[in-house]
Enzyme design. Sequence first.
Site, PDB file in Angstrom:
ATOM      1  N   THR A  52       1.894   1.364   9.195  1.00  0.00           N
ATOM      2  CA  THR A  52       0.510   1.386   8.722  1.00  0.00           C
ATOM      3  C   THR A  52      -0.279   0.741   9.843  1.00  0.00           C
ATOM      4  O   THR A  52       0.298   0.045  10.670  1.00  0.00           O
ATOM      5  CB  THR A  52       0.377   0.554   7.422  1.00  0.00           C
ATOM      6  OG1 THR A  52       0.860   1.308   6.314  1.00  0.00           O
ATOM      7  CG2 THR A  52      -1.050   0.150   7.108  1.00  0.00           C
ATOM      8  N   GLY A  89      -0.156   4.961  -1.582  1.00  0.00           N
ATOM      9  CA  GLY A  89       0.316   3.581  -1.469  1.00  0.00           C
ATOM     10  C   GLY A  89      -0.784   2.557  -1.677  1.00  0.00           C
ATOM     11  O   GLY A  89      -1.849   2.858  -2.238  1.00  0.00           O
ATOM     12  N   ASP A  90      -0.528   1.360  -1.200  1.00  0.00           N
ATOM     13  CA  ASP A  90      -1.462   0.245  -1.402  1.00  0.00           C
ATOM     14  C   ASP A  90      -2.644   0.275  -0.431  1.00  0.00           C
ATOM     15  O   ASP A  90      -3.705  -0.275  -0.735  1.00  0.00           O
ATOM     16  CB  ASP A  90      -0.729  -1.087  -1.229  1.00  0.00           C
ATOM     17  CG  ASP A  90      -0.133  -1.213   0.173  1.00  0.00           C
ATOM     18  OD1 ASP A  90       0.520  -0.251   0.626  1.00  0.00           O
ATOM     19  OD2 ASP A  90      -0.319  -2.265   0.815  1.00  0.00           O
ATOM     20  N   THR A 118       0.570  -4.384   5.055  1.00  0.00           N
ATOM     21  CA  THR A 118       1.537  -3.334   5.383  1.00  0.00           C
ATOM     22  C   THR A 118       2.869  -3.687   4.737  1.00  0.00           C
ATOM     23  O   THR A 118       3.279  -4.841   4.762  1.00  0.00           O
ATOM     24  CB  THR A 118       1.718  -3.185   6.907  1.00  0.00           C
ATOM     25  OG1 THR A 118       2.858  -2.326   7.144  1.00  0.00           O
ATOM     26  CG2 THR A 118       1.961  -4.507   7.616  1.00  0.00           C
ATOM     27  N   GLY A 119       3.513  -2.692   4.150  1.00  0.00           N
ATOM     28  CA  GLY A 119       4.812  -2.970   3.543  1.00  0.00           C
ATOM     29  C   GLY A 119       5.056  -2.072   2.353  1.00  0.00           C
ATOM     30  O   GLY A 119       4.436  -1.014   2.226  1.00  0.00           O
ATOM     31  N   GLY A 137       4.454  -0.496  -0.489  1.00  0.00           N
ATOM     32  CA  GLY A 137       3.154  -0.368  -1.138  1.00  0.00           C
ATOM     33  C   GLY A 137       3.158  -0.599  -2.638  1.00  0.00           C
ATOM     34  O   GLY A 137       2.228  -1.201  -3.186  1.00  0.00           O
ATOM     35  N   ARG A 186       2.104  10.964  -3.581  1.00  0.00           N
ATOM     36  CA  ARG A 186       2.207   9.505  -3.727  1.00  0.00           C
ATOM     37  C   ARG A 186       1.118   8.811  -2.887  1.00  0.00           C
ATOM     38  O   ARG A 186       0.892   9.162  -1.741  1.00  0.00           O
ATOM     39  CB  ARG A 186       3.605   9.051  -3.284  1.00  0.00           C
ATOM     40  CG  ARG A 186       3.820   7.536  -3.308  1.00  0.00           C
ATOM     41  CD  ARG A 186       3.621   6.925  -1.939  1.00  0.00           C
ATOM     42  NE  ARG A 186       3.918   5.502  -1.934  1.00  0.00           N
ATOM     43  CZ  ARG A 186       3.605   4.676  -0.939  1.00  0.00           C
ATOM     44  NH1 ARG A 186       2.996   5.146   0.128  1.00  0.00           N
ATOM     45  NH2 ARG A 186       3.901   3.410  -1.000  1.00  0.00           N
TER      46      ARG A 186
HETATM   47  N1  ASP Z   1       1.977   0.080   2.756  1.00  0.00           N
HETATM   48  C1  ASP Z   1       2.155   1.435   3.192  1.00  0.00           C
HETATM   49  C2  ASP Z   1       2.314   2.319   2.010  1.00  0.00           C
HETATM   50  O1  ASP Z   1       2.925   1.900   1.042  1.00  0.00           O
HETATM   51  C3  ASP Z   1       3.316   1.625   4.096  1.00  0.00           C
HETATM   52  C4  ASP Z   1       3.573   0.520   5.052  1.00  0.00           C
HETATM   53  O2  ASP Z   1       2.705  -0.262   5.386  1.00  0.00           O
HETATM   54  O3  ASP Z   1       4.696   0.407   5.519  1.00  0.00           O
HETATM   55  O4  ASP Z   1       1.892   3.444   2.053  1.00  0.00           O
END
Ligand code: ASP
Length: 309
Positions: free
Chosen positions: A176, A206-207, A227-228, A230, A204
């Site tokens: 991200t 994400g966050d 980031t992570g 989500g 889908r």
């Molecule tokens: N947070 C992002 C998502 O869930 C992906 C990421 O940051 O790794 O889409």
Amino acid sequence: MPRTFALAIHGGAGVVPRADMSDALSERYHAALRGILEQVSILLNGGGSAVDAVEAAVCALEDNPLFNAGHGAVFTATGSQEMDAAIMDGRDRRAGAVGGILGPRNPVRVARALMEQDGPVFMMGEGALDFARGAGLPFEQATYFQTDERRRSLEAFLALQAEGKRSDDPSLLHGTVGAVALDIKGNLAAATSTGGFTGKRPGRIGDSPIIGAGTFADNASCAVSATGSGEVFIRWTAASEIAARMLHAGETLEDAANHMVHEVLAPREGSGGLIAVDREGNLSMPFNCEGMYRGSIRSDGRAETQIYR
Ligand code: ASP
């Protein structure tokens, strides 16, 4: 007294594992982050707004295929690309967000254009694309966004899935881009953009584009871009919870951000991290995984970039 500025950017928690990272590739990441920090700091130094700074930083990250957003976004399980982005202005909590789009060269610019309108905050699908066309934003052919590297990641993901396995390579699972800024007038802003994760289910979201989960800014507290994993960040409203702890519990940015990443997200399989800045220009960039492409710059003009701990 002259005010100072602060800018932090991230290129995602999905770093190439340290064991697989060559010196040459590492230098490409550092150089990309450094170049963006230096370029955007000129804008902030000249009195540019935090909102313009985070939009410019995220645009540059979207344009760089090293990072999972815009050009070089990851592929879904069916081989499409679906992008999410958001931006928020800490002055008045105006925000704009888009989910699952493909076509606009810079998804964050669609989010920004939405924010500037007195209408919907969050749009998806054809309606979002029509809006972007109406706003005169540049579009690209589908092939512009695709890279061989991401295609190989999808193939590896699908091959493992066919064997009933799941990859634990973070560079496959995460990625991200984001930016947070404090400008010299004391205003905060945040922006985030992503392709999601390799092999995600089509549709889908994400966050990243969800205000309060992956993106948040309020001059009263802080600006955050996450980031992570989500889904976990959404359920724990990761970004706005940091602001709430500062406002209501009197925590420092550092304490509130660390609490979220290490005490709330980590025990719940919420792998990842975030970047945050408060109204004093304090920066916090915690993560609970192997690394996070990240960097920061302040009024003194020295860019610092890091990948691992
Ligand atoms: N947070 C992002 C998502 O869930 C992906 C990421 O940051 O790794 O889409």
